[in-house]
Every structure is written in C-alpha cells, then in structure tokens.
Design a protein around this motif. Structure first.
Motif, PDB file in Angstrom:
ATOM      1  N   ALA A  59     -12.814  30.790  -7.769  1.00 46.53           N
ATOM      2  CA  ALA A  59     -13.011  31.627  -8.945  1.00 46.53           C
ATOM      3  C   ALA A  59     -13.030  30.711 -10.171  1.00 46.53           C
ATOM      4  CB  ALA A  59     -11.870  32.637  -9.066  1.00 46.53           C
ATOM      5  N   PRO A  60     -13.940  30.934 -11.098  1.00 48.12           N
ATOM      6  CA  PRO A  60     -14.017  30.049 -12.268  1.00 48.12           C
ATOM      7  C   PRO A  60     -12.791  30.187 -13.166  1.00 48.12           C
ATOM      8  CG  PRO A  60     -15.495  31.922 -12.536  1.00 48.12           C
ATOM      9  CD  PRO A  60     -14.974  31.984 -11.133  1.00 48.12           C
ATOM     10  N   VAL A  61     -12.320  29.061 -13.672  1.00 46.94           N
ATOM     11  CA  VAL A  61     -11.193  29.051 -14.606  1.00 46.94           C
ATOM     12  C   VAL A  61     -11.573  28.199 -15.818  1.00 46.94           C
ATOM     13  CG1 VAL A  61      -9.393  29.461 -12.891  1.00 46.94           C
ATOM     14  CG2 VAL A  61     -10.109  27.113 -13.379  1.00 46.94           C
ATOM     15  N   TYR A  62     -10.965  28.527 -16.957  1.00 48.41           N
ATOM     16  CA  TYR A  62     -11.324  27.875 -18.213  1.00 48.41           C
ATOM     17  C   TYR A  62     -10.049  27.680 -19.033  1.00 48.41           C
ATOM     18  CZ  TYR A  62     -15.641  30.116 -16.686  1.00 48.41           C
ATOM     19  OH  TYR A  62     -16.705  30.566 -15.939  1.00 48.41           O
ATOM     20  N   PHE A  63      -9.843  26.433 -19.517  1.00 42.70           N
ATOM     21  CA  PHE A  63      -8.628  26.131 -20.268  1.00 42.70           C
ATOM     22  C   PHE A  63      -8.971  25.392 -21.561  1.00 42.70           C
ATOM     23  CE2 PHE A  63      -7.423  25.925 -15.737  1.00 42.70           C
ATOM     24  CZ  PHE A  63      -6.505  26.971 -15.698  1.00 42.70           C
ATOM     25  N   LEU A  64      -8.152  25.630 -22.593  1.00 45.79           N
ATOM     26  CA  LEU A  64      -8.205  24.862 -23.823  1.00 45.79           C
ATOM     27  C   LEU A  64      -6.979  23.955 -23.823  1.00 45.79           C
ATOM     28  CD1 LEU A  64      -8.895  26.254 -27.391  1.00 45.79           C
ATOM     29  CD2 LEU A  64      -7.159  24.532 -26.981  1.00 45.79           C
ATOM     30  N   PHE A  65      -7.204  22.661 -23.898  1.00 45.62           N
ATOM     31  CA  PHE A  65      -6.145  21.655 -23.773  1.00 45.62           C
ATOM     32  C   PHE A  65      -6.043  20.841 -25.049  1.00 45.62           C
ATOM     33  CE2 PHE A  65      -5.241  17.222 -21.971  1.00 45.62           C
ATOM     34  CZ  PHE A  65      -3.866  17.400 -21.972  1.00 45.62           C
ATOM     35  N   TYR A  66      -4.807  20.607 -25.506  1.00 45.83           N
ATOM     36  CA  TYR A  66      -4.562  19.734 -26.643  1.00 45.83           C
ATOM     37  C   TYR A  66      -4.271  18.350 -26.073  1.00 45.83           C
ATOM     38  CZ  TYR A  66      -2.488  18.213 -31.150  1.00 45.83           C
ATOM     39  OH  TYR A  66      -2.198  17.549 -32.339  1.00 45.83           O
ATOM     40  N   LYS A  67      -5.319  17.527 -25.992  1.00 47.91           N
ATOM     41  CA  LYS A  67      -5.179  16.189 -25.404  1.00 47.91           C
ATOM     42  C   LYS A  67      -4.392  15.285 -26.348  1.00 47.91           C
ATOM     43  CE  LYS A  67      -7.834  11.979 -24.528  1.00 47.91           C
ATOM     44  NZ  LYS A  67      -6.995  11.212 -25.460  1.00 47.91           N
ATOM     45  N   PRO A  68      -3.332  14.645 -25.841  1.00 48.09           N
ATOM     46  CA  PRO A  68      -2.612  13.680 -26.668  1.00 48.09           C
ATOM     47  C   PRO A  68      -3.375  12.345 -26.730  1.00 48.09           C
ATOM     48  CG  PRO A  68      -1.247  14.523 -24.834  1.00 48.09           C
ATOM     49  CD  PRO A  68      -2.674  14.860 -24.545  1.00 48.09           C
ATOM     50  N   PHE A 211     -15.753  27.649 -32.433  1.00 50.36           N
ATOM     51  CA  PHE A 211     -14.831  28.521 -33.167  1.00 50.36           C
ATOM     52  C   PHE A 211     -13.385  28.349 -32.702  1.00 50.36           C
ATOM     53  CE2 PHE A 211     -16.674  30.652 -29.534  1.00 50.36           C
ATOM     54  CZ  PHE A 211     -15.556  31.084 -28.846  1.00 50.36           C
ATOM     55  N   LEU A 212     -13.147  27.482 -31.730  1.00 52.89           N
ATOM     56  CA  LEU A 212     -11.806  27.296 -31.166  1.00 52.89           C
ATOM     57  C   LEU A 212     -11.022  26.249 -31.956  1.00 52.89           C
ATOM     58  CD1 LEU A 212     -12.840  27.137 -27.408  1.00 52.89           C
ATOM     59  CD2 LEU A 212     -11.685  29.058 -28.524  1.00 52.89           C
ATOM     60  N   ASP A 213      -9.709  26.481 -32.091  1.00 53.02           N
ATOM     61  CA  ASP A 213      -8.854  25.467 -32.714  1.00 53.02           C
ATOM     62  C   ASP A 213      -7.559  25.322 -31.903  1.00 53.02           C
ATOM     63  OD1 ASP A 213      -7.074  27.538 -33.487  1.00 53.02           O
ATOM     64  OD2 ASP A 213      -8.082  27.790 -35.404  1.00 53.02           O
ATOM     65  N   LEU A 214      -6.623  24.555 -32.426  1.00 55.25           N
ATOM     66  CA  LEU A 214      -5.409  24.210 -31.677  1.00 55.25           C
ATOM     67  C   LEU A 214      -4.203  25.072 -32.057  1.00 55.25           C
ATOM     68  CD1 LEU A 214      -5.892  20.367 -31.939  1.00 55.25           C
ATOM     69  CD2 LEU A 214      -5.992  21.698 -29.819  1.00 55.25           C
ATOM     70  N   THR A 215      -4.442  26.182 -32.704  1.00 51.96           N
ATOM     71  CA  THR A 215      -3.359  27.054 -33.147  1.00 51.96           C
ATOM     72  C   THR A 215      -2.406  27.400 -31.991  1.00 51.96           C
ATOM     73  OG1 THR A 215      -4.755  28.041 -34.858  1.00 51.96           O
ATOM     74  CG2 THR A 215      -2.798  29.277 -34.204  1.00 51.96           C
ATOM     75  N   GLY A 216      -1.111  27.174 -32.223  1.00 50.10           N
ATOM     76  CA  GLY A 216      -0.101  27.546 -31.238  1.00 50.10           C
ATOM     77  C   GLY A 216       0.175  26.508 -30.166  1.00 50.10           C
ATOM     78  N   LEU A 217      -0.549  25.392 -30.202  1.00 51.57           N
ATOM     79  CA  LEU A 217      -0.379  24.369 -29.170  1.00 51.57           C
ATOM     80  C   LEU A 217       0.162  23.070 -29.759  1.00 51.57           C
ATOM     81  CD1 LEU A 217      -3.673  24.721 -27.079  1.00 51.57           C
ATOM     82  CD2 LEU A 217      -1.418  25.644 -26.512  1.00 51.57           C
ATOM     83  N   ASN A 218       1.032  22.410 -29.001  1.00 55.31           N
ATOM     84  CA  ASN A 218       1.450  21.045 -29.311  1.00 55.31           C
ATOM     85  C   ASN A 218       0.700  20.090 -28.392  1.00 55.31           C
ATOM     86  OD1 ASN A 218       3.501  21.769 -31.260  1.00 55.31           O
ATOM     87  ND2 ASN A 218       4.756  22.458 -29.536  1.00 55.31           N
ATOM     88  N   ALA A 219       0.680  18.808 -28.739  1.00 50.04           N
ATOM     89  CA  ALA A 219       0.004  17.812 -27.909  1.00 50.04           C
ATOM     90  C   ALA A 219       0.535  17.872 -26.479  1.00 50.04           C
ATOM     91  CB  ALA A 219       0.203  16.419 -28.487  1.00 50.04           C
TER      92      ALA A 219
END
Length: 244
Positions: A59-68, A211-219
């Motif tokens: 099943a396809p999965v999609y993630f937004l990652f805050y790369k350090p 339109f995506l940003d890093l709101t709510g995420l730490n590295a």
C-alpha cells in the motif's frame, strides 16, 4: 490490468523510469518468462519478479521528514554514515527519498514507496517550488540578488529564474540570511548559485516544499502526509508547479 513498470513502481522497488530500465535490461520476469516489452500489462494473478525477487504490492505511504544536517539522503551508505532511513525503524514499507538534500543541508524531505509519485515530483518539467533559507558569508547587493532571479550560469548550464529575498544581515559578522526559491533539483544547486556570485553558503535549510512546511516538527522527526496533501501535490505537479 496494469503496465508492468507501473506495478514495479507501486511496489516501491524503483521509480517508473528506473523500472523501465530494469525491464529493458532483461531483469524482470512475468510468470517465469523474461519480459523486455515496456507495454506489457499484468494482472493480479501474474507473478512478477525483479532480479529473481518476487514483487509484493505494498500500500502506498507518504511521509514528510525534517532531515537533520549530517545525514545522507540515501537508503544505504557505504561509509556507514547515518541515512534518512535510520529515522524510520518502525516503517515496514520499502520507502525511499523523493529527490535529495545534501549531507550538510537540513529541512523538508518527502519519503514514499510510490515510484510514480516520486517521479512526478522530481521530474524537471513539473516545476515544484522548493524554498531554502541560506546563511551566506558576505552581504549580497541588490544586483547580486537580481542575478539569482534571472539565472546563474553553472557548469551544467543556466539555472532557471529563481525568487530571491533578502531577510537580514549582520554587518559585524559580515553575514546575511537570504531566502531562495527554485523549482529545479540539480546537485548542490543552491550552494553553487551562491558560490558563483561570491557568497559561499555557511548554513542551508529547505524550509518549504510546494505548500508544505516544517510546522510542528523538530529535526529528525516526521509525520505522514494526509491524503488531501498527497492529492494536492499530484494536482500541483500536473498543473506545472506553483510558480506565479
């Protein structure tokens, strides 16, 4: 019935373009027979193998990652450096990064097992905007920012027009913070653009992806993309990006 390369891409093995290469190289079999025809279609009961390994549809999965900073944007690294996959130990799907961020750059990186989705977002013709915040040595003049906006002549050709915005400067330390938005994805492109005009990058972060940003995420943290965000990205890419 679906095209063979699409089935391979959806299984998370490779992008659709890479899947086509594997087919042409004779590395794909259907029901035990080597298939080199790109137009071949397969059904749910057909057994597809790549390099002798059976393709299991995920099943396809999609993630937004805050790369350090200090992390390699690859699935594995022969120098035993930390890779982006090290931050997803609980994810069982065979995910990989959409595009790249270099070792010394932090910020937004998308991860998925959907090869078609990855291909759509990284193909140059779809022009998805990426916004970077760069700390540079020196304080660029208005004329230098105009050069970035018009395009910079690099070793691999002229860059597309960019958006450059002066954010702040520290005259005592002789540094500046510049926001740069591009829609290309050349290797170390932002760093090379600034170096070309005489302002080497000291620190670089990708702040926004479309339109995506890093709101709510730490590295080092990540979150799943919502179904609506995935649909928005697909529509955006097919409509030629979000440039004004």
């Amino acid at each position: 019935m679906e095209r063979l390369q699409k089935v391979i891409a959806h299984a998370g093995i490779a992008s659709r373009r890479k899947a086509e290469e594997l087919i042409l190289q004779g590395k794909v079999t259907v029901n035990g027979e080597v298939v080199k025809q790109l137009g071949t279609k397969v059904g749910p009961n057909d057994v597809v193998e790549v390099n002798g390994i059976k393709v299991e549809k995920e099943a396809p999965v999609y993630f937004l990652f805050y790369k350090p900073k200090g992390v390699v944007t690859t699935v594995k690294d022969d120098k035993n450096r930390k890779t982006v996959l090290d931050f997803f130990p609980e994810v069982t799907e065979r995910i990989y990064p959409v595009g790249r961020l270099d070792y010394d750059t932090s910020g937004i990186l998308l991860m998925t097992n959907d090869g078609e989705f990855a291909n759509l977002l990284t193909h140059p013709k779809y022009e998805i905007e990426k916004t970077y915040i760069a700390k540079v040595k020196g304080i660029p003049t208005r004329e230098h920012l105009k050069q970035l906006q018009k395009g910079i002549r690099l070793d691999d050709g002229l860059t597309a027009p960019a958006k450059a915005k002066f954010l702040s400067a520290n005259k005592r330390k002789n540094t500046a913070i510049i926001e740069l938005t591009i829609h290309e994805g050349r290797n170390r492109q932002v760093r090379r653009m600034f170096e070309k005009i005489g302002y080497p990058v000291m620190k670089l972060k990708r702040e926004r992806y479309a339109f995506l940003d890093l709101t709510g995420l730490n590295a080092g943290e990540w979150r799943p993309l919502t179904p609506h965000e995935v649909k928005q990205l697909i529509v955006l890419a097919k409509n030629g990006g979000n440039r004004r």
